[in-house]
Scaffold this motif. Structure first.
Motif, PDB file in Angstrom:
ATOM      1  N   CYS A   1      39.728  40.458  41.095  1.00 42.55           N
ATOM      2  CA  CYS A   1      39.258  39.171  40.573  1.00 42.55           C
ATOM      3  C   CYS A   1      37.855  39.296  39.969  1.00 42.55           C
ATOM      4  O   CYS A   1      37.563  38.690  38.930  1.00 42.55           O
ATOM      5  N   ILE A   2      36.994  40.087  40.605  1.00 40.36           N
ATOM      6  CA  ILE A   2      35.681  40.361  40.021  1.00 40.36           C
ATOM      7  C   ILE A   2      35.853  41.040  38.663  1.00 40.36           C
ATOM      8  O   ILE A   2      35.204  40.677  37.672  1.00 40.36           O
ATOM      9  N   GLY A   3      36.764  42.021  38.610  1.00 37.29           N
ATOM     10  CA  GLY A   3      37.013  42.739  37.369  1.00 37.29           C
ATOM     11  C   GLY A   3      37.539  41.842  36.264  1.00 37.29           C
ATOM     12  O   GLY A   3      37.149  41.977  35.100  1.00 37.29           O
ATOM     13  N   ILE A   4      38.436  40.909  36.603  1.00 41.62           N
ATOM     14  CA  ILE A   4      38.961  39.977  35.597  1.00 41.62           C
ATOM     15  C   ILE A   4      37.826  39.144  35.013  1.00 41.62           C
ATOM     16  O   ILE A   4      37.741  38.930  33.797  1.00 41.62           O
ATOM     17  N   GLY A   5      36.932  38.670  35.879  1.00 44.56           N
ATOM     18  CA  GLY A   5      35.774  37.919  35.404  1.00 44.56           C
ATOM     19  C   GLY A   5      34.878  38.754  34.500  1.00 44.56           C
ATOM     20  O   GLY A   5      34.402  38.284  33.460  1.00 44.56           O
TER      21      GLY A   5
ATOM     22  N   GLN B   1      40.236  35.325  60.057  1.00 43.34           N
ATOM     23  CA  GLN B   1      41.058  34.160  59.696  1.00 43.34           C
ATOM     24  C   GLN B   1      41.965  34.436  58.501  1.00 43.34           C
ATOM     25  O   GLN B   1      42.909  33.684  58.258  1.00 43.34           O
ATOM     26  N   PHE B   2      41.673  35.507  57.751  1.00 43.16           N
ATOM     27  CA  PHE B   2      42.532  35.865  56.623  1.00 43.16           C
ATOM     28  C   PHE B   2      43.722  36.721  57.058  1.00 43.16           C
ATOM     29  O   PHE B   2      44.528  37.143  56.225  1.00 43.16           O
ATOM     30  N   GLY B   3      43.842  37.030  58.356  1.00 45.15           N
ATOM     31  CA  GLY B   3      44.991  37.729  58.887  1.00 45.15           C
ATOM     32  C   GLY B   3      44.907  39.238  58.749  1.00 45.15           C
ATOM     33  O   GLY B   3      43.863  39.807  58.431  1.00 45.15           O
ATOM     34  N   LYS B   4      46.046  39.896  58.984  1.00 48.71           N
ATOM     35  CA  LYS B   4      46.101  41.361  58.966  1.00 48.71           C
ATOM     36  C   LYS B   4      45.865  41.946  57.569  1.00 48.71           C
ATOM     37  O   LYS B   4      45.554  43.118  57.437  1.00 48.71           O
ATOM     38  N   ASP B   5      46.044  41.126  56.529  1.00 49.47           N
ATOM     39  CA  ASP B   5      45.859  41.615  55.167  1.00 49.47           C
ATOM     40  C   ASP B   5      44.399  41.599  54.715  1.00 49.47           C
ATOM     41  O   ASP B   5      44.112  41.881  53.550  1.00 49.47           O
ATOM     42  N   ALA B   6      43.474  41.271  55.631  1.00 51.70           N
ATOM     43  CA  ALA B   6      42.072  41.127  55.236  1.00 51.70           C
ATOM     44  C   ALA B   6      41.527  42.388  54.575  1.00 51.70           C
ATOM     45  O   ALA B   6      40.802  42.321  53.588  1.00 51.70           O
ATOM     46  N   LYS B   7      41.887  43.569  55.109  1.00 56.55           N
ATOM     47  CA  LYS B   7      41.391  44.825  54.531  1.00 56.55           C
ATOM     48  C   LYS B   7      41.938  45.031  53.117  1.00 56.55           C
ATOM     49  O   LYS B   7      41.216  45.429  52.204  1.00 56.55           O
ATOM     50  N   GLY B   8      43.228  44.766  52.945  1.00 59.05           N
ATOM     51  CA  GLY B   8      43.824  44.900  51.613  1.00 59.05           C
ATOM     52  C   GLY B   8      43.261  43.893  50.621  1.00 59.05           C
ATOM     53  O   GLY B   8      43.200  44.161  49.417  1.00 59.05           O
ATOM     54  N   LEU B   9      42.815  42.736  51.132  1.00 59.84           N
ATOM     55  CA  LEU B   9      42.259  41.709  50.258  1.00 59.84           C
ATOM     56  C   LEU B   9      40.937  42.121  49.630  1.00 59.84           C
ATOM     57  O   LEU B   9      40.494  41.515  48.652  1.00 59.84           O
ATOM     58  N   ILE B  10      40.292  43.143  50.185  1.00 58.56           N
ATOM     59  CA  ILE B  10      39.091  43.680  49.537  1.00 58.56           C
ATOM     60  C   ILE B  10      39.459  44.139  48.124  1.00 58.56           C
ATOM     61  O   ILE B  10      38.707  43.921  47.171  1.00 58.56           O
ATOM     62  N   GLY B  11      40.629  44.759  47.992  1.00 55.95           N
ATOM     63  CA  GLY B  11      41.092  45.199  46.678  1.00 55.95           C
ATOM     64  C   GLY B  11      41.377  44.039  45.745  1.00 55.95           C
ATOM     65  O   GLY B  11      41.015  44.069  44.568  1.00 55.95           O
ATOM     66  N   ILE B  12      42.027  42.985  46.251  1.00 57.98           N
ATOM     67  CA  ILE B  12      42.318  41.812  45.425  1.00 57.98           C
ATOM     68  C   ILE B  12      41.021  41.139  44.979  1.00 57.98           C
ATOM     69  O   ILE B  12      40.889  40.689  43.832  1.00 57.98           O
ATOM     70  N   SER B  13      40.039  41.075  45.881  1.00 59.88           N
ATOM     71  CA  SER B  13      38.739  40.521  45.517  1.00 59.88           C
ATOM     72  C   SER B  13      38.107  41.323  44.386  1.00 59.88           C
ATOM     73  O   SER B  13      37.576  40.764  43.422  1.00 59.88           O
ATOM     74  N   GLY B  14      38.184  42.644  44.471  1.00 64.25           N
ATOM     75  CA  GLY B  14      37.642  43.493  43.416  1.00 64.25           C
ATOM     76  C   GLY B  14      38.345  43.275  42.091  1.00 64.25           C
ATOM     77  O   GLY B  14      37.715  43.297  41.024  1.00 64.25           O
TER      78      GLY B  14
ATOM     79  N   LEU C   1      38.471  32.907  44.100  1.00 66.82           N
ATOM     80  CA  LEU C   1      37.824  32.206  42.996  1.00 66.82           C
ATOM     81  C   LEU C   1      36.362  32.614  42.895  1.00 66.82           C
ATOM     82  O   LEU C   1      35.843  32.856  41.795  1.00 66.82           O
ATOM     83  N   CYS C   2      35.708  32.728  44.037  1.00 69.00           N
ATOM     84  CA  CYS C   2      34.308  33.154  44.055  1.00 69.00           C
ATOM     85  C   CYS C   2      34.158  34.582  43.513  1.00 69.00           C
ATOM     86  O   CYS C   2      33.178  34.893  42.820  1.00 69.00           O
ATOM     87  N   SER C   3      35.115  35.444  43.825  1.00 63.53           N
ATOM     88  CA  SER C   3      35.087  36.803  43.275  1.00 63.53           C
ATOM     89  C   SER C   3      35.122  36.772  41.754  1.00 63.53           C
ATOM     90  O   SER C   3      34.348  37.463  41.082  1.00 63.53           O
ATOM     91  N   PHE C   4      36.018  35.957  41.206  1.00 63.68           N
ATOM     92  CA  PHE C   4      36.109  35.813  39.748  1.00 63.68           C
ATOM     93  C   PHE C   4      34.800  35.283  39.168  1.00 63.68           C
ATOM     94  O   PHE C   4      34.304  35.798  38.152  1.00 63.68           O
ATOM     95  N   LEU C   5      34.216  34.284  39.799  1.00 64.29           N
ATOM     96  CA  LEU C   5      32.968  33.704  39.311  1.00 64.29           C
ATOM     97  C   LEU C   5      31.813  34.697  39.381  1.00 64.29           C
ATOM     98  O   LEU C   5      30.952  34.729  38.493  1.00 64.29           O
ATOM     99  N   LEU C   6      31.792  35.516  40.428  1.00 65.35           N
ATOM    100  CA  LEU C   6      30.756  36.553  40.529  1.00 65.35           C
ATOM    101  C   LEU C   6      30.847  37.531  39.364  1.00 65.35           C
ATOM    102  O   LEU C   6      29.832  37.912  38.765  1.00 65.35           O
ATOM    103  N   GLY C   7      32.062  37.946  39.024  1.00 59.67           N
ATOM    104  CA  GLY C   7      32.249  38.869  37.911  1.00 59.67           C
ATOM    105  C   GLY C   7      31.908  38.246  36.570  1.00 59.67           C
ATOM    106  O   GLY C   7      31.244  38.861  35.729  1.00 59.67           O
ATOM    107  N   LEU C   8      32.341  36.992  36.364  1.00 58.02           N
ATOM    108  CA  LEU C   8      32.062  36.303  35.103  1.00 58.02           C
ATOM    109  C   LEU C   8      30.558  36.122  34.903  1.00 58.02           C
ATOM    110  O   LEU C   8      30.015  36.391  33.820  1.00 58.02           O
ATOM    111  N   GLY C   9      29.867  35.682  35.952  1.00 56.71           N
ATOM    112  CA  GLY C   9      28.424  35.488  35.844  1.00 56.71           C
ATOM    113  C   GLY C   9      27.678  36.784  35.622  1.00 56.71           C
ATOM    114  O   GLY C   9      26.713  36.845  34.849  1.00 56.71           O
ATOM    115  N   ASP C  10      28.133  37.852  36.271  1.00 55.73           N
ATOM    116  CA  ASP C  10      27.492  39.150  36.100  1.00 55.73           C
ATOM    117  C   ASP C  10      27.615  39.635  34.661  1.00 55.73           C
ATOM    118  O   ASP C  10      26.661  40.179  34.094  1.00 55.73           O
TER     119      ASP C  10
END
Length: 455
Positions: free
Chosen positions: A291-295, A276-289, A363-372
């Motif tokens: 956001c985790i890093g920012i947190g 459902q996230f489209g063709k960019d789903a694989k690249g979004l793994i990087g964006i998720s990472g 947002l969940c990626s960011f929260l995972l990083g912040l909590g960690d």
């Protein structure tokens, strides 16, 4: 350079070295299950989850010998040689074979135990009671920049790709290998700090021993190192693990192992599997990472500064981490399909309890990083403070517990659906926070009693 500035310089170099190494390794761990699914070779039959389970399982067992290795060859060489094993693991993905994949996984597990024990030792000997919180925050923030840079590279390299070609994979992993090696060589810039106390701490017999001839000094020095190594092992196996403080902290340490598995390996795979996230789903793994890093970076910096003026103790930060993670787990449960962790390469057509939202996922990626960062900075601080005189075995215990729980989590990630993984995290997080509060109360009571006795 003054002794205090030299110690701060060492902490910064330590953080930078780990930043380069884990820019490569954490990015590798974040994408490897997705990469493995896309292999064109029918001769490769490995699993990223299984590899990580092996790494953390061996990591756990190897902590039994890690304090002895660090004592024998010193923290600097320990980190360098361990870092070379990490680089070898990353390089393996350039031309992967099943046998080499699992063999290097075992070697990295051994190297990881030595690396993190040495890191804890360097952190402790370059910190005082007043600076351990600040230094833990600085190290953690620098380390977590690795999530930002590595995953930004992944997004740029894979943006718009719905399938990872062999050429794409090789380019990425050659680059990551070079980055990892840069981190290894940075460790040679760490300087030995000047001792806080001079020869006044030495006994008369020690002074007489140092005045003997060179050959006997060399023999006694080598014998002393072996004795220290055995002593470090004994402190780990027989004493450190069963102290009341460490037993209480072991539950929260175990929780950090479980959630490490989730944010570093499982959640990125889930996002990449959501069609459902489209063709960019694989690249979004990087964006998720990213956001985790920012947190992680935000948490490491802020909580490191809060520790400098530690009026309220560590408990409020851990409570914030628990609330942050619970919010993230609830949103992930609603937003991500239950079969996403185990979906095939083409992804899953299922969805969660709401229409899948990319912004909620990030947002969940960011929260995972912040909590960690909340949990880890406070654990580093309390362990470094409580066991400062025996830092190597103490941090070996920390990594032993964390890695064995991470190994268990990577193992069950092969077959457990998302909702069950989240349930395990919720229960472990709640219990880990309660036991941390108890340990903090005990440590603070002991410190107050010590301050009162010294008056």
């Amino acid at each position: 350079m003054s002794p205090e500035w030299k110690k701060l310089f060492n902490i910064i170099i330590l953080g930078l070295g780990f930043m380069f190494m884990f820019t490569a390794f954490q990015t590798c761990g974040n994408i490897e299950q997705t990469v493995i699914k896309s292999f064109n070779s029918t001769e490769f039959h490995g699993s990223g989850y299984t590899s990580m389970a092996i790494i953390y399982g061996v990591f756990s067992a190897s902590n039994l010998i890690a304090p002895s290795v660090v004592t024998l060859i010193g923290p600097q060489l320990s980190m360098f040689f361990s870092g070379l094993l990490y680089s070898g693991y990353i390089a393996m993905f350039i031309y992967p074979y099943t046998w080499s994949f699992y063999t290097v996984s075992v070697l990295v597990g051994i190297g990881a135990a030595v690396l993190w024990t040495a890191q804890g030792n360097v952190l402790a000997i370059n910190s005082s009671d007043n600076t351990i919180g600040r230094n833990s925050g600085i190290f953690w923030a620098l380390l977590q920049f690795s999530l930002f840079f590595g995953n930004l590279y992944i997004y740029c390299a894979w943006h718009g790709h719905d399938h990872i070609r062999d050429k794409d994979r090789q380019t990425v992993f050659i680059s990551l290998t070079v980055i990892s090696l840069v981190g290894c060589f940075l460790f040679f810039l760490i300087r030995k700090p000047e001792p806080e106390s001079s020869s006044s701490d030495m006994s008369e017999s020690q002074l007489h021993a140092e005045s003997s001839d060179g050959s006997s000094t060399a023999i006694s020095h080598r014998s002393g190192l072996c004795s220290q190594a055995l002593d470090a092992f004994g402190k780990f196996a027989c004493k450190m693990f069963v102290t009341k403080e460490m037993l209480l902290l072991s539950v929260s340490i175990g929780y950090t192992g479980l959630e490490l598995t989730f944010y570093s390996g499982v959640y990125g795979t889930c996002i990449g599997a959501m069609t459902q996230f489209g063709k960019d789903a694989k690249g979004l793994i990087g964006i998720s990472g990213i956001c985790i890093g920012i947190g992680e970076i935000l948490g490491g910096g802020v909580f490191g500064m809060l520790n400098k003026n530690n009026r309220f103790g560590r408990n409020p930060v851990v409570l914030l981490g628990l609330i942050t993670h619970f919010l993230a787990f609830y949103l992930i449960f609603l937003n991500i399909a239950s079969d996403a962790p185990v979906a095939p390469e083409e992804g899953t057509n299922l969805q969660g309890y709401i229409t899948p939202s990319l912004w909620v996922a990030l947002l969940c990626s960011f929260l995972l990083g912040l909590g960690d960062s909340c949990f880890n900075t406070q654990l580093l601080s309390i362990i470094g403070f409580t066991f400062r005189n025996n830092s190597a075995p103490a941090f070996a215990v920390f990594k032993f517990i964390q890695s064995i729980m991470a190994a268990i989590a990577f193992f069950y990630s092969n077959f457990l659906h998302l909702q069950w993984q989240l349930l395990i995290l919720v229960v472990a997080g709640f219990l880990g926070s309660i036991t941390f509060f108890m340990a903090e109360h005990k440590v603070e009571s002991s410190r107050r009693d010590s301050d009162y006795d010294s008056i």
